[in-house]
Design an enzyme around this catalytic site. Structure first.
Site, PDB file in Angstrom:
ATOM      1  N   CYS A 305       0.776  -1.120   0.012  1.00  0.00           N
ATOM      2  CA  CYS A 305       0.061  -0.078  -0.099  1.00  0.00           C
ATOM      3  C   CYS A 305       0.901   0.921  -0.093  1.00  0.00           C
ATOM      4  O   CYS A 305       2.024   1.363   0.564  1.00  0.00           O
ATOM      5  CB  CYS A 305      -0.679   0.202   1.078  1.00  0.00           C
ATOM      6  SG  CYS A 305      -2.259  -1.217   1.384  1.00  0.00           S
ATOM      7  N   ARG A 404     -12.377   0.376  -7.033  1.00  0.00           N
ATOM      8  CA  ARG A 404     -11.766   0.207  -5.744  1.00  0.00           C
ATOM      9  C   ARG A 404     -11.520   1.533  -4.991  1.00  0.00           C
ATOM     10  O   ARG A 404     -11.592   1.591  -3.794  1.00  0.00           O
ATOM     11  CB  ARG A 404     -10.588  -0.978  -5.545  1.00  0.00           C
ATOM     12  CG  ARG A 404     -10.253  -1.551  -4.284  1.00  0.00           C
ATOM     13  CD  ARG A 404      -9.254  -2.528  -4.686  1.00  0.00           C
ATOM     14  NE  ARG A 404      -9.138  -3.253  -3.512  1.00  0.00           N
ATOM     15  CZ  ARG A 404      -8.221  -2.748  -2.171  1.00  0.00           C
ATOM     16  NH1 ARG A 404      -7.752  -1.706  -2.557  1.00  0.00           N
ATOM     17  NH2 ARG A 404      -8.322  -3.497  -1.416  1.00  0.00           N
TER      18      ARG A 404
HETATM   19  P1  XMP Z   1      -0.404  -7.395   2.857  1.00  0.00           P
HETATM   20  O1  XMP Z   1       0.363  -6.611   3.961  1.00  0.00           O
HETATM   21  O2  XMP Z   1      -0.953  -8.688   3.325  1.00  0.00           O
HETATM   22  O3  XMP Z   1      -1.821  -6.655   2.884  1.00  0.00           O
HETATM   23  O4  XMP Z   1       0.041  -7.367   1.788  1.00  0.00           O
HETATM   24  C1  XMP Z   1      -2.802  -7.007   1.838  1.00  0.00           C
HETATM   25  C2  XMP Z   1      -4.050  -6.130   1.742  1.00  0.00           C
HETATM   26  O5  XMP Z   1      -3.716  -4.872   1.356  1.00  0.00           O
HETATM   27  C3  XMP Z   1      -4.829  -4.215   0.731  1.00  0.00           C
HETATM   28  N1  XMP Z   1      -4.393  -3.926  -0.710  1.00  0.00           N
HETATM   29  C4  XMP Z   1      -4.183  -2.519  -0.786  1.00  0.00           C
HETATM   30  N2  XMP Z   1      -4.248  -1.331   0.006  1.00  0.00           N
HETATM   31  N3  XMP Z   1      -3.227   0.009  -2.111  1.00  0.00           N
HETATM   32  C5  XMP Z   1      -3.934  -0.105  -0.676  1.00  0.00           C
HETATM   33  O6  XMP Z   1      -3.683   0.953  -0.005  1.00  0.00           O
HETATM   34  C6  XMP Z   1      -3.058  -0.998  -2.950  1.00  0.00           C
HETATM   35  O7  XMP Z   1      -2.726  -1.398  -3.902  1.00  0.00           O
HETATM   36  C7  XMP Z   1      -3.658  -2.532  -2.281  1.00  0.00           C
HETATM   37  N4  XMP Z   1      -3.895  -3.681  -2.727  1.00  0.00           N
HETATM   38  C8  XMP Z   1      -4.080  -4.238  -1.739  1.00  0.00           C
HETATM   39  C9  XMP Z   1      -6.070  -4.957   0.570  1.00  0.00           C
HETATM   40  O8  XMP Z   1      -6.782  -4.764   1.593  1.00  0.00           O
HETATM   41  C10 XMP Z   1      -5.232  -6.373   0.797  1.00  0.00           C
HETATM   42  O9  XMP Z   1      -5.986  -7.448   1.617  1.00  0.00           O
END
Ligand code: XMP
Length: 482
Positions: A305, A404
């Site tokens: 993120c 999203r």
């Molecule tokens: P981890 O830490 O396990 O987190 O890699 C996965 C979660 O991150 C969210 N997600 C995003 N959040 N930008 C964001 O701000 C993104 O591009 C993004 N892609 C995924 C999502 O909730 C996921 O389960």
């Protein structure tokens, strides 16, 4: 309004590394700790892990593997409606007590054609039916292996077919297959028309995965991500999956709420909503969205993120879980809270559980598994798998999950693209995370996840202190744990 009060009244948006789980009086050994939980009101988990709906994490292979081990994969939505439905169907087809879309053949099929069909469908036998679907025989590879290729199914099939009715149980099916030493048991209706098929292979698979999550028909439990604004997709998936999960970066938004109210009237699967990050958001979900079945919480903590970097907005997962769990408790809402984003090890999950989470969603950890869709690459002698955020340029290029994010941020990337270390199969990760979580529960002195909510205690760690909690003053052969 006094601006300075904004500082005075500010919360501490704590993250996993800010706290530590305190050891407590214990009467159990870690191996006795029970990690079963709920993903949603009606879907129980044997292990409290979900995989993120991301196109480098969860397609059918991951969903099947995780459900077999007692967790839940959430299929991503960065694809066409048909592709997402096809993924859901293959999860449901993977293991069923009764196979419903049975491949049958007519009596005039030649042995040559039958052999070709077996190869194509990767199956070893077919019920033989007449035009009206009436069962007249069964032909298996044993019947045709050495037969003249010009012979017909009717010449080689077994005519005395052992069959069963729709209401057969798993135990009865096992007895019949054993008694007659057969591999396949066609399920027929009162007119002897084929309604399904039970196979020894599927029954054996059930014995292989005793911890699997299954529905009433013995099929694996499946979840899929949706946009609240895409009713058509939600309705199509609703026919196949047990859980739908809204996949929105900031769900506490009037448009999302209005769309979700409509959606809730049209679907029968459990609906988990999110992502949210505050008490107020959880309170609004509980009071305004009648019929929801869970909360997905955490904004900006994900390893890929950049939301908080770009916007300075976010609700770290640990903070968000405590906020949402308090709202759930105070309203007596009985909604599972899923901690989503930023989890790197079983201890992070233990800490999330101690402030009310029922389960944890992981992207980074599962992206590194054999069963994730990303490609395996070798970099400087070590293996990695591709992993990118759903707000990254790579994910956005596919254009299916653009809603999203809010309109202005569509032109800004809220995620990065990279690689995560290859970790082996889902089975290895599950064993490592369940073991670590049980060890944490052993330290906390809690036997179940609800006991974690009640009894587990936390303490703050200073930045200096957190350095002491890592390995220190030794030369490590590889990089330090993060
Ligand atoms: P981890 O830490 O396990 O987190 O890699 C996965 C979660 O991150 C969210 N997600 C995003 N959040 N930008 C964001 O701000 C993104 O591009 C993004 N892609 C995924 C999502 O909730 C996921 O389960």
């Amino acid at each position: 309004m006094v601006f300075r009060d904004k500082f005075k009244n500010a919360d501490h948006a704590l993250t996993f590394n800010d706290v530590i789980l305190l050891p407590g009086w214990t009467t159990i050994e870690p191996s006795e700790a029970l990690v079963s939980s709920n993903a949603s009101v009606n879907v129980k988990l044997n292990i409290p892990f979900l995989s993120s709906p991301m196109d480098t994490v969860t397609e059918s292979e991951m969903a099947i593997a995780l459900a077999r081990h007692g967790g839940l994969g959430v299929l991503h939505r960065n694809c066409s409606l048909d592709e997402e439905v096809e993924m859901a169907k293959s999860v449901k087809r993977a293991e069923a007590l009764i196979i419903r879309d049975v491949v049958t053949v007519d009596p005039d099929k030649t042995v040559e054609e039958l052999l070709r069909m077996m190869e194509e469908h990767k199956i070893h036998g077919f019920p033989v039916v007449e035009a009206n679907k009436k069962l007249v025989g069964i032909v298996t590879s044993r019947d045709i292996r050495l037969a003249d290729p010009k012979l017909k199914a009717r010449d080689v099939m077994t005519r005395e077919v052992v069959t069963a009715g729709e209401d057969i149980s798993l135990e009865e099916a096992k007895k019949i297959l054993h008694k007659h030493r057969i591999e396949k048991l066609p399920i027929v209706d009162e007119s002897f028309r084929v309604r399904g098929l039970i196979t020894m292979r599927d029954i054996t698979l059930k014995g292989t995965y005793p911890n699997a999550l299954r529905d009433d028909e013995g099929r694996l439990i499946c979840a899929a991500a949706i946009s609240p604004f895409d009713l058509a997709r939600a309705k199509s998936l609703d026919e196949y999956v047990d859980v739908l999960v809204t996949d929105v970066a900031h769900f506490h938004n009037k448009n999302c709420f209005d769309a979700t109210k409509k959606l809730l009237k049209e679907i029968s699967a459990d609906l988990i909503v999110g992502n949210i990050g505050t008490y107020e958001a959880a309170e609004d979900c509980i009071t305004k969205l009648d019929g929801i079945a869970g909360l997905r919480v955490g904004i900006g903590s994900g390893s890929i993120c950049t939301t908080s970097v770009v916007t300075r907005a976010g609700a770290p997962t640990l903070y968000a879980v405590a906020q949402a769990s308090d709202a759930v408790k105070e309203y007596g809402a009985n909604l599972p809270v899923i901690a989503d984003g930023g989890i790197r090890n079983p201890g992070d999950i233990a800490v999330a559980l101690s402030v009310g989470a029922s389960a944890a969603m992981m992207g980074n950890i599962f992206a590194g598994c054999t069963e994730s869709p990303g490609t395996l690459v070798a970099l400087e002698g070590r293996y990695y798998k591709e992993y990118y955020g759903m707000g990254s340029a790579a994910a956005r290029r596919k254009r299916f999950a653009q809603d999203r994010y809010s309109k202005p941020s569509k032109s800004i990337n809220e995620g990065v693209e990279g690689w995560v270390p290859y970790r082996g199969g889902v089975a290895d990760i599950v064993a490592e995370f369940v073991g670590g979580l049980q060890a944490a529960m052993g330290y906390a002195g809690t036997k179940t996840i609800p006991e974690m909510w009640e009894k587990a205690k936390l303490a703050f760690v200073t930045e200096k202190g957190s350095q002491e909690l890592l390995p220190h003053d030794v030369l490590l052969p590889r990089s330090k744990p993060s």
